[in-house]
Design a protein around this motif. Structure first.
Motif, short mmCIF file in Angstrom:
data_model
loop_
_atom_site.label_atom_id
_atom_site.label_comp_id
_atom_site.label_asym_id
_atom_site.label_seq_id
_atom_site.Cartn_x
_atom_site.Cartn_y
_atom_site.Cartn_z
N HIS A 1 -28.97 18.33 -4.36
CA HIS A 1 -29.10 19.35 -3.59
C HIS A 1 -27.58 18.81 -2.66
CE1 HIS A 1 -32.47 20.92 -4.79
NE2 HIS A 1 -32.24 22.03 -3.78
N VAL A 2 -26.95 19.83 -1.94
CA VAL A 2 -25.96 19.57 -0.90
C VAL A 2 -26.66 19.77 0.34
CG1 VAL A 2 -23.79 20.34 0.10
CG2 VAL A 2 -23.95 20.21 -2.46
N LEU A 3 -26.82 18.66 1.28
CA LEU A 3 -27.38 18.67 2.42
C LEU A 3 -26.63 19.36 3.48
CD1 LEU A 3 -29.91 17.90 4.21
CD2 LEU A 3 -28.87 15.79 4.69
N THR A 4 -27.27 20.29 4.27
CA THR A 4 -26.54 20.90 5.30
C THR A 4 -27.50 21.05 6.50
OG1 THR A 4 -27.02 23.22 4.80
CG2 THR A 4 -24.92 22.46 4.16
N CYS A 5 -27.36 21.29 7.66
CA CYS A 5 -28.33 21.55 8.99
C CYS A 5 -28.08 22.59 9.64
CB CYS A 5 -28.01 20.27 9.79
SG CYS A 5 -26.69 19.92 10.71
N TYR A 6 -29.07 23.18 10.25
CA TYR A 6 -29.06 24.43 11.13
C TYR A 6 -30.01 24.20 12.13
CZ TYR A 6 -33.18 26.63 9.29
OH TYR A 6 -34.60 26.81 9.00
N GLY A 7 -29.77 24.99 13.12
CA GLY A 7 -30.85 25.02 14.53
C GLY A 7 -30.52 24.05 15.38
N GLY A 8 -31.12 24.04 16.57
CA GLY A 8 -30.88 23.05 17.59
C GLY A 8 -30.60 23.86 18.83
N CYS A 9 -31.29 23.29 20.17
CA CYS A 9 -30.95 23.97 21.28
C CYS A 9 -30.45 23.08 22.18
CB CYS A 9 -32.28 24.65 21.88
SG CYS A 9 -33.01 25.88 20.89
N ALA B 1 -31.48 21.93 6.33
CA ALA B 1 -32.63 21.18 7.12
C ALA B 1 -32.49 21.11 8.68
CB ALA B 1 -32.77 19.81 6.51
N SER B 2 -33.24 20.60 9.32
CA SER B 2 -33.21 20.18 10.79
C SER B 2 -32.18 19.10 10.97
CB SER B 2 -34.33 19.67 11.16
OG SER B 2 -34.31 19.13 12.48
N PRO B 3 -31.39 19.37 12.17
CA PRO B 3 -30.39 18.14 12.34
C PRO B 3 -31.06 16.67 12.59
CG PRO B 3 -30.03 20.04 13.82
CD PRO B 3 -31.28 20.39 13.13
N LEU B 4 -32.14 16.57 12.51
CA LEU B 4 -32.81 15.46 12.65
C LEU B 4 -32.81 14.83 11.27
CD1 LEU B 4 -36.46 15.81 14.24
CD2 LEU B 4 -34.43 14.94 15.27
N VAL B 5 -32.59 15.43 10.09
CA VAL B 5 -32.63 14.88 8.89
C VAL B 5 -31.02 14.38 8.36
CG1 VAL B 5 -32.43 15.36 6.40
CG2 VAL B 5 -34.19 16.44 7.77
N ALA B 6 -30.16 15.22 9.01
CA ALA B 6 -28.64 14.66 9.01
C ALA B 6 -28.33 13.55 9.84
CB ALA B 6 -27.72 15.92 9.44
N ASP B 7 -29.14 13.27 11.00
CA ASP B 7 -29.01 12.36 12.00
C ASP B 7 -29.54 10.97 11.08
OD1 ASP B 7 -27.70 13.81 13.82
OD2 ASP B 7 -29.30 14.03 15.16
N TYR B 8 -30.63 11.08 10.57
CA TYR B 8 -31.49 10.15 9.72
C TYR B 8 -30.44 9.49 8.61
CZ TYR B 8 -35.00 7.76 6.94
OH TYR B 8 -35.66 6.98 6.20
N PHE B 9 -29.94 10.56 7.88
CA PHE B 9 -29.21 9.94 6.59
C PHE B 9 -27.86 9.74 7.13
CE2 PHE B 9 -32.29 12.41 4.19
CZ PHE B 9 -32.62 11.45 3.32
N GLY B 10 -27.33 10.00 8.44
CA GLY B 10 -26.06 9.68 8.77
C GLY B 10 -24.84 10.61 8.30
#
Length: 524
Positions: free
Chosen positions: A65-73, A150-159
Motif C-alpha cells: 500500500h501507499v501510506l497517507t494520513c488524515y485527521g488531526g486537530c 491512517a492516523s498522523p501517529l502512523v506517519a510519525d512512527y514510520f517517519g
C-alpha cells in the motif's frame, strides 16, 4: 490528506474546474484546505466521475500500500475536514489514536498490521478508503493500486507517509480483531520475519514455511524427498507357479527385501506323484516348494536291509550284503553259520571247502536248482581257485543235492585247486545262487577264500576240511563208486553242468533256467 466519498463536499469534476481556473479563493476558505488527488500528485488534473472504493485485495497478504494520513486537530497535524468530524464507523479522527481506512475490504473494528522495514504498528479500521480513481493515479505514480489512509501517529512512527506524492510504501495484512493497536500490537508475532520452519511430511519427506513481514507463517511448501512407501506398509506379489512373497516398508520409508517365495500344497498335499527315483523313493506327493510345484518323496533313503526292498534307493535291491533283516524276508536269503577252508596249499593241490548256511528267506531252496558259484567267474574272469575236475561248470563250484526248507540249514561242500606257481596268492568269493538264477544277496550268503601257495610239491590228493559238520542236506561228494556207477554220475554231472551254464546265461539274458530235477550233484 485524502478524498473520501463519505466526507467529500465537491465532485471530481468541480475539483478539476477549480484547479483549471486557479481559483485560489476556494483554496484559502479554510485554515485546513481539502486537497484533491490531483494536487497531491503534483497538480495534474484528474477527469473521472467514479467514487468506488476497493473492497478486496489480489493475492495473499501482505499487500503493498501507499501510506497517507488524515485527521488531526492540533499542530503539526490539523485537518479541518476531519477534526471534530466522526469517521464512518463513529469515532472522531482527531489524530490522537491508531486508526485507518479499509472498511470496505474488512469491517469496523478490524485490525491491520502495517510493516515497513523492521518497524510495525497495528491500526484499527474505522473509515472508508480513497476512491478508486485516486488509487488509479497513485498506482500510475507509485506502482501499487492500494492506498491506506491512517492516523498522523502512523506517519510519525514510520517517519513519513503523510503525502501521497511520497510513494511511501508499506506492507498491510490482517490480524486478529483483539490485537492491541500501536507498536505493542506487533509483539504478538507468531514468528520472526524471515524465519524458516521445516517439518516432516508424507512418506519421510520434509516441507518448509517462511515467516512473513507480518510476523505470521506462510503456507507450507510442497513435500519433498518422500520415500516410495509409508512405514509398516505391506506389499505382496505372486512368484513361480504356486507361491507368493511379501515385503514391508521400513521406518526410513524404503521397501525392505522380498520374503522367501512360499505357497500352500495343492489339495492339502494329498495328490500322489512319481519322483522318478528308485525304490520306495519313487513315491511322492505334490508340494509347493519355494513357490514352485514339484514332486517330493515321502520316503527318505535308509541303510539297505535284507528285505527285497531298495531301501537306499540306489536302483539295486539288497545290494552290498546287508546283514540286518527287514520286516519281511526276501524270497531267497542265507545266513552263514559255519565255514572251513585251508589257508595254504602246495602248487596245484586240491582241497575241500565246506560251509553251513541257514535258509532265512521266504522260499525253500530246491534240490538241483540252487548252487554255490564263483563271484569272480560270474563277473567274467576265471576263478584262480577253479578245480576243473570237480566243478560242474567253470563258474559253479557245487550244486545242492537236496531241498532246504525255510529255517533249515544246508551243508555245502566243494573243492578248490591252488595255482601252480609257488608263492602265489589267490582269492575268490563263493556265493549262493537262488533257484531263479539270481545271486542270493543277504544277509551273509557267501564265503571268501584267501589262499597262499607254498613251495611244497602238490600231492594231488584231496585235503580234508577240519571238523566237517553233519547236515541233512547239501552239496556232497561220493567216493569209492564202481566203474558203472562212476559212469552214471559222470553223465549226470555233465548234464547238470550244461544246465547250470544254461541257467546262468539265461538269467543274465533275463530268463530263468536251473539244473535238472533229480540229478545228483557232486563236488569235484
Amino acid at each position: 490528506m485524502r478524498v473520501n466519498p463519505s466526507r467529500q463536499d465537491s465532485s471530481p469534476a468541480l475539483e478539476g474546474s477549480l484547479a483549471a481556473v486557479g481559483l485560489a479563493l476556494v483554496l484559502s476558505m479554510a485554515s485546513c484546505t481539502v486537497q484533491t488527488e490531483s494536487a497531491a500528485l503534483g497538480g495534474e488534473p484528474v477527469a473521472t466521475a467514479s467514487q468506488e472504493i476497493h473492497s478486496s485485495h489480489a493475492g495473499p497478504a501482505p499487500w503493498k500500500h501507499v501510506l497517507t494520513c488524515y485527521g488531526g486537530c492540533e499542530a503539526p497535524h490539523y485537518d479541518s475536514s476531519a477534526c471534530n468530524h466522526h469517521t464512518s464507523c463513529g469515532p472522531i479522527a482527531n489524530g490522537k489514536w491508531w486508526y485507518a481506512t479499509e472498511r470496505a475490504a474488512f469491517h469496523c473494528g478490524a485490525k491491520l498490521k502495517i510493516v515497513r522495514g523492521n518497524k510495525c504498528v497495528v491500526v484499527d479500521v474505522q473509515d472508508n478508503g480513497p476512491a478508486d480513481w485516486v488509487e488509479s493515479n497513485a498506482d500510475a505514480k507509485c506502482g501499487t493500486p492500494y492506498i491506506i489512509d491512517a492516523s498522523p501517529l502512523v506517519a510519525d512512527y514510520f517517519g513519513g507517509g503523510c503525502g501521497w506524492g511520497e510513494c511511501f510504501l508499506v506492507d498491510v495484512s490482517p490480524v486478529a480483531d483483539d490485537t492491541p493497536t500501536g507498536p505493542d500490537g506487533c509483539n504478538t508475532c507468531d514468528c520472526t520475519p524471515g524465519q524458516v520452519d521445516t517439518a516432516e511430511c508424507g512418506n519421510c519427506g520434509t516441507h518448509k514455511r517462511t515467516c512473513g513481514g507480518d510476523c505470521h507463517w506462510s503456507g507450507w511448501s510442497a513435500c519433498e524427498g518422500q520415500g516410495p512407501c509409508a512405514p509398516g506398509q505391506k506389499q505382496s506379489q505372486g512368484c513361480c507357479d504356486c507361491g507368493s512373497q511379501e515385503r514391508t516398508c521400513g521406518g526410513n520409508c524404503q521397501w525392505n527385501g522380498w520374503s522367501a517365495c512360499e505357497g500352500p500344497d495343492p489339495n492339502g498335499g494329498a495328490d500322489a506323484c512319481d519322483t522318478g527315483q528308485s525304490g520306495p523313493c519313487a513315491q511322492g506327493r505334490k508340494r509347493c516348494q519355494h513357490g514352485c510345484l514339484g514332486c517330493v518323496r515321502i520316503y527318505d533313503p535308509q541303510p539297505e536291509k535284507c528285505d527285497a526292498i531298495d531301501n537306499d534307493c540306489n536302483g539295486s535291491v539288497d545290494d552290498g550284503h546287508p546283514t540286518v533283516m527287514g520286516d519281511s524276508a526276501p524270497a531267497y536269503a542265507a545266513k552263514l553259520e559255519d565255514f572251513s577252508a585251508r589257508a595254504s596249499l602246495a602248487p596245484g593241490e586240491i582241497a575241500e571247502v565246506w560251509a553251513s548256511f541257514r535258509n532265512v528267506g521266504s522260499k525253500p531252496w530246491l534240490r538241483g536248482k540252487a548252487w554255490i558259484g564263483s563271484v569272480q567267474a560270474a563277473s567274467g574272469s576265471a576263478s584262480p581257485l577253479y578245480a576243473a575236475d570237480h566243478w560242474p561248470a567253470w563258474d559253479v563250484a557245487g550244486v545242492l543235492d537236496s531241498d532246504v526248507p525255510v529255517g533249515a540249514s544246508a551243508y555245502v561242500k566243494f573243492f578248490i585247486q591252488a595255482p601252480s606257481k609257488a608263492g602265489a596268492k589267490a582269492h575268490d568269493e563263493f556265493q549262493l545262487v537262488a533257484p531263479d538264477g539270481t545271486l542270493v544277496n543277504c544277509p551273509t550268503p557267501s564265503v571268501e577264500v584267501d589262499l597262499s601257495v607254498s613251495s611244497m610239491p602238490a600231492s594231488r590228493t584231496h585235503g580234508e576240511a577240519k571238523d566237517e559238520p553233519q547236515a541233512a542236506c547239501g552239496c556232497r561228494q561220493e567216493r569209492g563208486r564202481s566203474a558203472a556207477a562212476s559212469g552214471w554220475w559222470i553223465a549226470a554231472l555233465a548234464l547238470s553242468l550244461w544246465q547250470a551254464r544254461r541257467a546262468r546265461s539265461q538269467v543274465a539274458a533275463g530268463t530263468r533256467t536251473t539244473p535238472a530235477e533229480g540229478s545228483e550233484h557232486h563236488v569235484g
